[in-house]
Design a protein around this motif. Structure first.
Motif, PDB file in Angstrom:
ATOM      1  N   LEU A  19       0.830  -1.201   0.000  1.00  0.00           N
ATOM      2  CA  LEU A  19       0.000   0.000   0.000  1.00  0.00           C
ATOM      3  C   LEU A  19       0.870   1.259   0.000  1.00  0.00           C
ATOM      4  N   GLU A  20       1.911   1.270   0.813  1.00  0.00           N
ATOM      5  CA  GLU A  20       2.842   2.404   0.842  1.00  0.00           C
ATOM      6  C   GLU A  20       3.476   2.624  -0.527  1.00  0.00           C
ATOM      7  N   LYS A  21       3.944   1.527  -1.130  1.00  0.00           N
ATOM      8  CA  LYS A  21       4.607   1.600  -2.428  1.00  0.00           C
ATOM      9  C   LYS A  21       3.663   2.151  -3.499  1.00  0.00           C
ATOM     10  N   GLU A  22       2.369   1.851  -3.373  1.00  0.00           N
ATOM     11  CA  GLU A  22       1.394   2.293  -4.367  1.00  0.00           C
ATOM     12  C   GLU A  22       0.789   3.661  -4.046  1.00  0.00           C
ATOM     13  N   GLY A  23       1.333   4.333  -3.025  1.00  0.00           N
ATOM     14  CA  GLY A  23       0.937   5.704  -2.753  1.00  0.00           C
ATOM     15  C   GLY A  23      -0.274   5.894  -1.855  1.00  0.00           C
ATOM     16  N   PHE A  24      -0.656   4.853  -1.123  1.00  0.00           N
ATOM     17  CA  PHE A  24      -1.759   4.994  -0.180  1.00  0.00           C
ATOM     18  C   PHE A  24      -1.265   5.701   1.083  1.00  0.00           C
ATOM     19  N   GLU A  25      -2.113   6.572   1.635  1.00  0.00           N
ATOM     20  CA  GLU A  25      -1.822   7.253   2.898  1.00  0.00           C
ATOM     21  C   GLU A  25      -2.685   6.587   3.974  1.00  0.00           C
ATOM     22  N   PHE A  26      -2.041   6.119   5.037  1.00  0.00           N
ATOM     23  CA  PHE A  26      -2.764   5.411   6.099  1.00  0.00           C
ATOM     24  C   PHE A  26      -3.507   6.394   7.001  1.00  0.00           C
ATOM     25  N   LEU A  27      -4.801   6.190   7.137  1.00  0.00           N
ATOM     26  CA  LEU A  27      -5.598   6.975   8.070  1.00  0.00           C
ATOM     27  C   LEU A  27      -5.809   6.192   9.359  1.00  0.00           C
ATOM     28  N   SER A  28      -5.902   4.859   9.210  1.00  0.00           N
ATOM     29  CA  SER A  28      -6.120   3.991  10.364  1.00  0.00           C
ATOM     30  C   SER A  28      -5.559   2.611  10.048  1.00  0.00           C
ATOM     31  N   VAL A  29      -4.902   2.019  11.030  1.00  0.00           N
ATOM     32  CA  VAL A  29      -4.399   0.651  10.910  1.00  0.00           C
ATOM     33  C   VAL A  29      -4.910  -0.114  12.115  1.00  0.00           C
ATOM     34  N   ASN A  30      -5.603  -1.218  11.845  1.00  0.00           N
ATOM     35  CA  ASN A  30      -6.168  -2.040  12.909  1.00  0.00           C
ATOM     36  C   ASN A  30      -5.556  -3.429  12.808  1.00  0.00           C
ATOM     37  N   SER A  31      -4.640  -3.734  13.699  1.00  0.00           N
ATOM     38  CA  SER A  31      -3.937  -5.017  13.624  1.00  0.00           C
ATOM     39  C   SER A  31      -4.549  -6.083  14.532  1.00  0.00           C
ATOM     40  N   LYS A  32      -5.642  -5.753  15.220  1.00  0.00           N
ATOM     41  CA  LYS A  32      -6.276  -6.744  16.090  1.00  0.00           C
ATOM     42  C   LYS A  32      -6.945  -7.828  15.254  1.00  0.00           C
TER      43      LYS A  32
END
Length: 117
Positions: A19-32
């Motif tokens: 996602l980072e490589k494709e230019g997405f900006e993270f608004l929220s990451v839920n690893s649960k």
């Protein structure tokens, strides 16, 4: 032996890097575990939800629960977001019948994001 959580983190790490490589900006990451979606991202001023699943051999990482995914798509639509599925297949590289073990090599079967339409 890797725990269910550690296997989930492996899959999330792989998808997050893509996602980072494709230019997405993270608004929220839920690893649960069992909390969805795992990533809420922004790209080109459009909201994207990404559901990540770690799938162990011999199961197919490209298969997903269609009914559940439709429910997630309806949730995404409430936010005018696109919905994606990211299935990450994992298998012990030394012996496909063995579980994933910390320090042992593993093989990844990942075919990228699949938009749920």
């Amino acid at each position: 032996m890797l725990s269910e959580r550690e296997i989930h983190y492996l899959a999330m790490n792989l998808v997050g890097k893509e996602l980072e490589k494709e230019g997405f900006e993270f608004l929220s990451v839920n690893s649960k575990l069992k909390k969805n979606p795992q990533f809420v991202c922004l790209r080109e001023k459009k909201l994207h939800f990404v559901l990540v699943r770690a799938i162990l051999h011999p199961n197919d990482p490209n298969d997903y629960d269609v009914v559940f995914m439709q429910t997630m798509k309806e949730h995404a639509e409430k936010f005018e977001a696109k919905m994606y599925y990211a299935g990450v297949g994992l298998v012990n590289a030394n012996d496909k019948t063995r579980p994933l073990v910390n320090g042992e090599p593993y093989i990844i079967d990942y075919n990228g994001l699949k938009e749920i339409v």
